[in-house]
Motif scaffolding. Structure first.
Motif, PDB file in Angstrom:
ATOM      1  N   ASP A   7       5.260 -27.729  -4.792  1.00 25.01           N
ATOM      2  CA  ASP A   7       4.884 -26.369  -4.390  1.00 25.01           C
ATOM      3  C   ASP A   7       4.778 -26.278  -2.869  1.00 25.01           C
ATOM      4  OD1 ASP A   7       4.816 -25.340  -6.964  1.00 25.01           O
ATOM      5  OD2 ASP A   7       2.630 -25.500  -7.163  1.00 25.01           O
ATOM      6  N   ALA A   8       4.191 -27.293  -2.236  1.00 20.13           N
ATOM      7  CA  ALA A   8       4.082 -27.318  -0.770  1.00 20.13           C
ATOM      8  C   ALA A   8       5.470 -27.401  -0.137  1.00 20.13           C
ATOM      9  CB  ALA A   8       3.206 -28.494  -0.327  1.00 20.13           C
ATOM     10  N   GLN A   9       6.346 -28.210  -0.726  1.00 21.21           N
ATOM     11  CA  GLN A   9       7.710 -28.317  -0.199  1.00 21.21           C
ATOM     12  C   GLN A   9       8.461 -26.996  -0.347  1.00 21.21           C
ATOM     13  OE1 GLN A   9       9.983 -31.677  -1.635  1.00 21.21           O
ATOM     14  NE2 GLN A   9       8.186 -32.991  -1.563  1.00 21.21           N
ATOM     15  N   ALA A  10       8.280 -26.313  -1.481  1.00 26.63           N
ATOM     16  CA  ALA A  10       8.943 -25.029  -1.703  1.00 26.63           C
ATOM     17  C   ALA A  10       8.454 -23.990  -0.694  1.00 26.63           C
ATOM     18  CB  ALA A  10       8.702 -24.541  -3.130  1.00 26.63           C
ATOM     19  N   GLU A  11       7.169 -24.009  -0.413  1.00 25.81           N
ATOM     20  CA  GLU A  11       6.608 -23.087   0.571  1.00 25.81           C
ATOM     21  C   GLU A  11       7.179 -23.368   1.957  1.00 25.81           C
ATOM     22  OE1 GLU A  11       2.259 -22.029   2.430  1.00 25.81           O
ATOM     23  OE2 GLU A  11       2.368 -22.546   0.305  1.00 25.81           O
ATOM     24  N   ALA A  12       7.292 -24.642   2.317  1.00 24.53           N
ATOM     25  CA  ALA A  12       7.860 -25.016   3.609  1.00 24.53           C
ATOM     26  C   ALA A  12       9.328 -24.586   3.697  1.00 24.53           C
ATOM     27  CB  ALA A  12       7.725 -26.523   3.832  1.00 24.53           C
ATOM     28  N   MET A  13      10.094 -24.776   2.624  1.00 28.26           N
ATOM     29  CA  MET A  13      11.493 -24.386   2.624  1.00 28.26           C
ATOM     30  C   MET A  13      11.638 -22.866   2.741  1.00 28.26           C
ATOM     31  SD  MET A  13      13.424 -26.962   2.740  1.00 28.26           S
ATOM     32  CE  MET A  13      14.997 -26.207   2.376  1.00 28.26           C
ATOM     33  N   ALA A  14      10.751 -22.124   2.065  1.00 22.08           N
ATOM     34  CA  ALA A  14      10.794 -20.668   2.150  1.00 22.08           C
ATOM     35  C   ALA A  14      10.583 -20.224   3.594  1.00 22.08           C
ATOM     36  CB  ALA A  14       9.739 -20.060   1.234  1.00 22.08           C
ATOM     37  N   LYS A  15       9.682 -20.898   4.299  1.00 25.67           N
ATOM     38  CA  LYS A  15       9.449 -20.562   5.712  1.00 25.67           C
ATOM     39  C   LYS A  15      10.701 -20.866   6.549  1.00 25.67           C
ATOM     40  CE  LYS A  15       4.476 -21.233   5.547  1.00 25.67           C
ATOM     41  NZ  LYS A  15       3.347 -22.100   5.931  1.00 25.67           N
ATOM     42  N   LEU A  16      11.317 -22.007   6.281  1.00 28.04           N
ATOM     43  CA  LEU A  16      12.524 -22.375   7.015  1.00 28.04           C
ATOM     44  C   LEU A  16      13.662 -21.391   6.755  1.00 28.04           C
ATOM     45  CD1 LEU A  16      12.604 -26.259   6.592  1.00 28.04           C
ATOM     46  CD2 LEU A  16      12.293 -24.987   8.729  1.00 28.04           C
ATOM     47  N   LEU A  17      13.704 -20.846   5.568  1.00 25.69           N
ATOM     48  CA  LEU A  17      14.748 -19.889   5.201  1.00 25.69           C
ATOM     49  C   LEU A  17      14.396 -18.465   5.620  1.00 25.69           C
ATOM     50  CD1 LEU A  17      15.558 -21.306   1.655  1.00 25.69           C
ATOM     51  CD2 LEU A  17      17.022 -21.426   3.686  1.00 25.69           C
ATOM     52  N   GLY A  18      13.230 -18.303   6.226  1.00 27.14           N
ATOM     53  CA  GLY A  18      12.816 -16.984   6.690  1.00 27.14           C
ATOM     54  C   GLY A  18      12.309 -16.080   5.585  1.00 27.14           C
ATOM     55  N   ARG A  19      11.820 -16.688   4.525  1.00 30.90           N
ATOM     56  CA  ARG A  19      11.281 -15.934   3.398  1.00 30.90           C
ATOM     57  C   ARG A  19       9.793 -16.215   3.284  1.00 30.90           C
ATOM     58  NH1 ARG A  19      15.837 -18.409  -0.241  1.00 30.90           N
ATOM     59  NH2 ARG A  19      17.603 -17.219   0.516  1.00 30.90           N
TER      60      ARG A  19
END
Length: 107
Positions: A93-105
């Motif tokens: 879940d933490a990794q998904a949140e970090a990826m969403a930030k990187l993708l601008g979401r």
């Protein structure tokens, strides 16, 4: 958490077993069906993961008679497996949140 194929495979198998016991083919089919084919595990990858999870006491296994066919080995999460899944789910879940930030979401 290390980001490796083995780790992802382990997590996927634990997730597949979260809603109840399954044999190997059911695990593979569940992952494929649930993700629309985006997440798959070959049997060559799946069974070593299952054997390792069993050795680590994260899953238990028992042979089950199947009507008209040969016996199937059915795998289920143990209490230790449920605890490992909770921990790994938090990491992912933490990794998904970090990826969403990187993708601008927003997560």
């Amino acid at each position: 958490m290390a980001d490796s194929g083995k780790t992802r495979g382990r997590f996927m198998v634990l997730l597949a077993l979260d809603d109840g016991p399954k044999h190997g083919y059911e695990i593979a089919r569940y992952l494929d069906h649930t993700t629309g084919g985006h997440v798959t595990l070959s049997y060559g990858a799946l069974y070593p993961i299952l054997h390792r999870l069993e050795k680590d006491k994260l899953v238990s296994a028992r042979w089950q008679d199947a009507s008209g066919t040969r016996k199937k080995k059915v795998y289920a999460l143990t209490d230790k497996g449920h605890a490992a899944l909770v921990e790994e789910r938090e990491d992912y879940d933490a990794q998904a949140e970090a990826m969403a930030k990187l993708l601008g979401r927003s997560a």
